[in-house]
Design an enzyme around this catalytic site. Sequence first.
Site, PDB file in Angstrom:
ATOM      1  N   LYS A 173     -26.618 -62.451  -8.030  1.00  0.00           N
ATOM      2  CA  LYS A 173     -26.781 -61.083  -7.523  1.00  0.00           C
ATOM      3  C   LYS A 173     -28.117 -60.445  -7.906  1.00  0.00           C
ATOM      4  O   LYS A 173     -28.672 -59.662  -7.146  1.00  0.00           O
ATOM      5  CB  LYS A 173     -25.623 -60.196  -8.000  1.00  0.00           C
ATOM      6  CG  LYS A 173     -24.314 -60.515  -7.294  1.00  0.00           C
ATOM      7  CD  LYS A 173     -23.245 -59.490  -7.618  1.00  0.00           C
ATOM      8  CE  LYS A 173     -21.956 -59.873  -6.923  1.00  0.00           C
ATOM      9  NZ  LYS A 173     -20.901 -58.869  -7.068  1.00  0.00           N
ATOM     10  N   ASP A 214     -20.898 -53.224  -3.421  1.00  0.00           N
ATOM     11  CA  ASP A 214     -19.817 -53.307  -4.419  1.00  0.00           C
ATOM     12  C   ASP A 214     -19.372 -51.929  -4.904  1.00  0.00           C
ATOM     13  O   ASP A 214     -18.185 -51.622  -4.936  1.00  0.00           O
ATOM     14  CB  ASP A 214     -20.265 -54.112  -5.647  1.00  0.00           C
ATOM     15  CG  ASP A 214     -20.271 -55.608  -5.375  1.00  0.00           C
ATOM     16  OD1 ASP A 214     -19.473 -56.064  -4.533  1.00  0.00           O
ATOM     17  OD2 ASP A 214     -21.059 -56.325  -6.019  1.00  0.00           O
TER      18      ASP A 214
END
Length: 280
Positions: free
Chosen positions: A66, A103
């Site tokens: 990420k 997210d």
Amino acid sequence: MKKWFGVIGDPISHSLSPFMHDQWFRENHLDATYLPIRVSTERLGTAVESLRLLGASGWNVTIPHKTSIIPFLDGLDPMASKMGAVNTVVRNEKDELIGYNTDGLGFVRSLEEEIGLNEKQSSILVIGAGGAARGIVHALSESGYEHITIANRTIEKASLLIDEIGRGEALSLQEAEIRLSQFHIIIQTTSAGMKTDQAKLPLSMERMRSDCIAADIVYNPLETPFLKIASEKGGRTISGIGMFVHQGAIAFNYWTGIEPDTLSMKQKVTEHLGGKYVNR
Ligand code: ATR
């Protein structure tokens, strides 16, 4: 021409993203598919170039890439830049690869689906200050939640995150334990909370108030030890399913312009994991 998408990570075989996105493509009559792609850390750069070359229209990024994917992209959305992490890549009309982070907003949407939009004054405790917590804390702050406290084993990381959002308080886990009854919403984001052993919970839930809302970011198992204890103490629990589905839905929207059906997807994912879905 058929479009294709995917998710890169390592490990990747457990990912439910292919299950979810393929279903949404079918439901929305889109000629597209979504593949799980295992990419090791050393080959991340080569993988991104391959995805570019082979015409992927976009993809999701999961552990451990990420943050490390950022230098291989052509640009970042401001939220991803603030979080220092990307979970969604979009190939735009100029053929550039732009990184987004869905997210945190996915978590906030899932929370608000359960508690409504009028709880901005609630006192919120976020346990953890790692990558997952960063996304959630920034998204909560941007969504107008005023009272955010972060408790972390390494308190310096909690303080840094509090400085970034410019409000709230950082606590040690011990301090949070003592002051637990002051929080209306507790969000567990640590990897310690994933273990099945209750003794390994990041903090004791002894002083949790019985009208507390407890949310975990983990969706497998559906009932984590943290949620089990919170529920035994009378609290309302929110599993990680909603966050998973909403982060995916926001990514799907970036890729296709369509808002997919999240309600029935939460049910499908829950049942896929062997759980029973309760629509509140
Ligand atoms: P992620 O990106 O999934 O959030 P991470 O960045 O490694 O993963 O962060 C893990 C979080 O779990 C951190 O808040 C970490 O605390 P530290 O910052 O002190 O490392 C927390 N964590 C991990 N193991 C823990 C444990 N045994 N007890 C308490 N907290 C723990």
